[in-house]
Write a protein that holds these residues in place. Structure first.
Motif, mmCIF file in Angstrom:
data_model
loop_
_atom_site.group_PDB
_atom_site.id
_atom_site.type_symbol
_atom_site.label_atom_id
_atom_site.label_comp_id
_atom_site.label_asym_id
_atom_site.label_seq_id
_atom_site.Cartn_x
_atom_site.Cartn_y
_atom_site.Cartn_z
ATOM 1 N N GLU A 53 -2.546 -14.666 8.660
ATOM 2 C CA GLU A 53 -2.088 -13.324 9.005
ATOM 3 C C GLU A 53 -0.602 -12.983 8.813
ATOM 4 O O GLU A 53 -0.172 -12.098 8.350
ATOM 5 C CB GLU A 53 -2.023 -13.089 10.608
ATOM 6 C CG GLU A 53 -3.572 -13.215 10.989
ATOM 7 C CD GLU A 53 -3.671 -13.115 12.562
ATOM 8 O OE1 GLU A 53 -4.655 -12.579 13.244
ATOM 9 O OE2 GLU A 53 -2.781 -14.058 13.008
ATOM 10 N N TRP A 54 0.225 -13.877 8.729
ATOM 11 C CA TRP A 54 1.656 -13.705 8.350
ATOM 12 C C TRP A 54 1.757 -13.633 6.839
ATOM 13 O O TRP A 54 2.437 -12.845 6.672
ATOM 14 C CB TRP A 54 2.453 -15.118 8.869
ATOM 15 C CG TRP A 54 3.879 -14.904 8.630
ATOM 16 C CD1 TRP A 54 4.816 -15.618 7.760
ATOM 17 C CD2 TRP A 54 4.694 -13.912 9.251
ATOM 18 N NE1 TRP A 54 6.027 -15.190 8.025
ATOM 19 C CE2 TRP A 54 6.142 -14.153 8.877
ATOM 20 C CE3 TRP A 54 4.763 -13.124 10.408
ATOM 21 C CZ2 TRP A 54 7.129 -13.316 9.387
ATOM 22 C CZ3 TRP A 54 5.746 -12.335 10.860
ATOM 23 C CH2 TRP A 54 6.974 -12.507 10.460
ATOM 24 N N ALA A 55 1.108 -14.563 6.107
ATOM 25 C CA ALA A 55 1.173 -14.175 4.731
ATOM 26 C C ALA A 55 0.635 -12.684 4.244
ATOM 27 O O ALA A 55 1.115 -12.301 3.312
ATOM 28 C CB ALA A 55 0.315 -15.181 3.920
ATOM 29 N N THR A 56 -0.467 -12.160 4.793
ATOM 30 C CA THR A 56 -0.982 -10.895 4.561
ATOM 31 C C THR A 56 0.023 -9.855 4.972
ATOM 32 O O THR A 56 0.563 -9.124 4.180
ATOM 33 C CB THR A 56 -2.141 -10.594 5.319
ATOM 34 O OG1 THR A 56 -3.100 -11.430 5.098
ATOM 35 C CG2 THR A 56 -2.621 -9.218 5.091
ATOM 36 N N PHE A 57 0.855 -10.004 6.130
ATOM 37 C CA PHE A 57 1.995 -9.174 6.549
ATOM 38 C C PHE A 57 3.159 -9.246 5.576
ATOM 39 O O PHE A 57 3.577 -8.207 4.943
ATOM 40 C CB PHE A 57 2.520 -9.474 7.766
ATOM 41 C CG PHE A 57 3.835 -8.844 8.075
ATOM 42 C CD1 PHE A 57 3.716 -7.453 8.505
ATOM 43 C CD2 PHE A 57 4.889 -9.455 8.360
ATOM 44 C CE1 PHE A 57 4.886 -6.746 9.025
ATOM 45 C CE2 PHE A 57 6.239 -8.759 8.660
ATOM 46 C CZ PHE A 57 6.255 -7.437 9.246
ATOM 47 N N ILE A 58 3.614 -10.594 5.022
ATOM 48 C CA ILE A 58 4.788 -10.581 4.138
ATOM 49 C C ILE A 58 4.386 -10.035 2.787
ATOM 50 O O ILE A 58 5.125 -9.315 2.183
ATOM 51 C CB ILE A 58 4.988 -12.201 3.957
ATOM 52 C CG1 ILE A 58 5.628 -12.691 5.281
ATOM 53 C CG2 ILE A 58 5.874 -12.244 2.939
ATOM 54 C CD1 ILE A 58 6.828 -12.074 5.818
ATOM 55 N N GLY A 59 3.259 -10.244 2.527
ATOM 56 C CA GLY A 59 2.540 -9.517 1.041
ATOM 57 C C GLY A 59 2.607 -8.017 1.079
ATOM 58 O O GLY A 59 2.884 -7.285 0.163
ATOM 59 N N GLY A 60 2.298 -7.517 2.442
ATOM 60 C CA GLY A 60 2.580 -5.895 2.383
ATOM 61 C C GLY A 60 3.770 -5.371 2.460
ATOM 62 O O GLY A 60 4.141 -4.350 1.671
ATOM 63 N N VAL A 61 4.676 -6.150 3.143
ATOM 64 C CA VAL A 61 6.106 -5.833 3.037
ATOM 65 C C VAL A 61 6.490 -5.931 1.714
ATOM 66 O O VAL A 61 7.356 -5.131 1.145
ATOM 67 C CB VAL A 61 7.111 -6.900 3.802
ATOM 68 C CG1 VAL A 61 8.575 -6.726 3.826
ATOM 69 C CG2 VAL A 61 6.726 -6.678 5.356
ATOM 70 N N LYS A 62 6.514 -7.048 0.788
ATOM 71 C CA LYS A 62 6.734 -7.130 -0.387
ATOM 72 C C LYS A 62 6.216 -5.991 -1.236
ATOM 73 O O LYS A 62 6.839 -5.814 -2.236
ATOM 74 C CB LYS A 62 6.453 -8.649 -0.865
ATOM 75 C CG LYS A 62 7.513 -9.490 -0.261
ATOM 76 C CD LYS A 62 7.088 -11.080 -0.895
ATOM 77 C CE LYS A 62 7.929 -11.915 -0.465
ATOM 78 N NZ LYS A 62 7.743 -13.541 -0.985
ATOM 79 N N GLY A 63 4.895 -5.713 -1.061
ATOM 80 C CA GLY A 63 4.394 -4.558 -1.904
ATOM 81 C C GLY A 63 4.710 -3.560 -1.653
ATOM 82 O O GLY A 63 4.075 -2.331 -2.196
ATOM 83 N N GLY A 64 5.421 -3.119 -0.643
ATOM 84 C CA GLY A 64 6.021 -1.807 -0.294
ATOM 85 C C GLY A 64 4.999 -0.872 0.702
ATOM 86 O O GLY A 64 5.191 0.204 0.924
ATOM 87 N N GLU A 65 4.074 -1.711 1.282
ATOM 88 C CA GLU A 65 2.667 -1.080 2.139
ATOM 89 C C GLU A 65 3.673 -0.201 3.152
ATOM 90 O O GLU A 65 2.694 0.687 3.696
ATOM 91 C CB GLU A 65 1.953 -2.095 2.380
ATOM 92 C CG GLU A 65 0.961 -1.353 3.236
ATOM 93 C CD GLU A 65 -0.151 -2.847 3.670
ATOM 94 O OE1 GLU A 65 -0.954 -2.502 4.651
ATOM 95 O OE2 GLU A 65 -0.354 -3.757 2.882
ATOM 96 N N PHE A 66 4.774 -0.756 3.825
ATOM 97 C CA PHE A 66 5.100 -0.323 4.941
ATOM 98 C C PHE A 66 6.300 0.694 4.626
ATOM 99 O O PHE A 66 7.242 1.292 5.843
ATOM 100 C CB PHE A 66 5.449 -1.406 5.935
ATOM 101 C CG PHE A 66 4.771 -2.192 6.280
ATOM 102 C CD1 PHE A 66 3.382 -1.661 7.167
ATOM 103 C CD2 PHE A 66 4.405 -3.614 5.689
ATOM 104 C CE1 PHE A 66 2.600 -2.603 7.332
ATOM 105 C CE2 PHE A 66 3.242 -4.274 6.068
ATOM 106 C CZ PHE A 66 2.441 -4.023 6.726
ATOM 107 N N ASN A 67 6.911 1.064 3.577
ATOM 108 C CA ASN A 67 7.670 1.929 3.036
ATOM 109 C C ASN A 67 7.599 3.268 3.474
ATOM 110 O O ASN A 67 6.558 3.735 3.334
ATOM 111 C CB ASN A 67 8.030 1.864 1.585
ATOM 112 C CG ASN A 67 8.423 0.690 1.114
ATOM 113 O OD1 ASN A 67 8.968 -0.382 1.795
ATOM 114 N ND2 ASN A 67 8.750 0.745 -0.028
ATOM 115 N N LEU A 68 8.480 4.030 4.169
ATOM 116 C CA LEU A 68 8.389 5.191 4.409
ATOM 117 C C LEU A 68 8.725 6.409 3.393
ATOM 118 O O LEU A 68 9.751 6.221 2.694
ATOM 119 C CB LEU A 68 9.426 5.552 5.806
ATOM 120 C CG LEU A 68 9.053 4.402 6.930
ATOM 121 C CD1 LEU A 68 10.008 4.799 7.965
ATOM 122 C CD2 LEU A 68 7.537 4.881 7.214
#
Length: 68
Positions: A53-68
């Motif tokens: 779960e943590w790796a998936t979250f970090i991947g999303g952060v690095k991939g810009g998934e949570f950018n506004l």
């Protein structure tokens, strides 16, 4: 879960954390899990995630998934 339940756990926060104290802290926990807590409330609740779960979250952060 609170840090009282987690003796010997080393909590870390980013060197780029805001100077105003609005940060989260992360720790490796037993049983291959990751804990996240509010740095302003170290005895408060801890969110616990599996390594996957943590790796998936970090991947999303690095991939810009949570950018506004």
């Amino acid at each position: 879960m609170s840090d009282i339940d987690l003796p010997g756990v080393v909590w870390r926060k980013s060197r780029q954390s805001a100077a105003n104290g609005n940060c989260v802290e992360v720790a490796r926990l037993p049983e291959e899990s990751v804990g996240v807590r509010d740095s302003k409330d170290p005895t408060g609740p801890v969110l616990v995630f599996s390594q996957a779960e943590w790796a998936t979250f970090i991947g999303g952060v690095k991939g810009g998934e949570f950018n506004l």
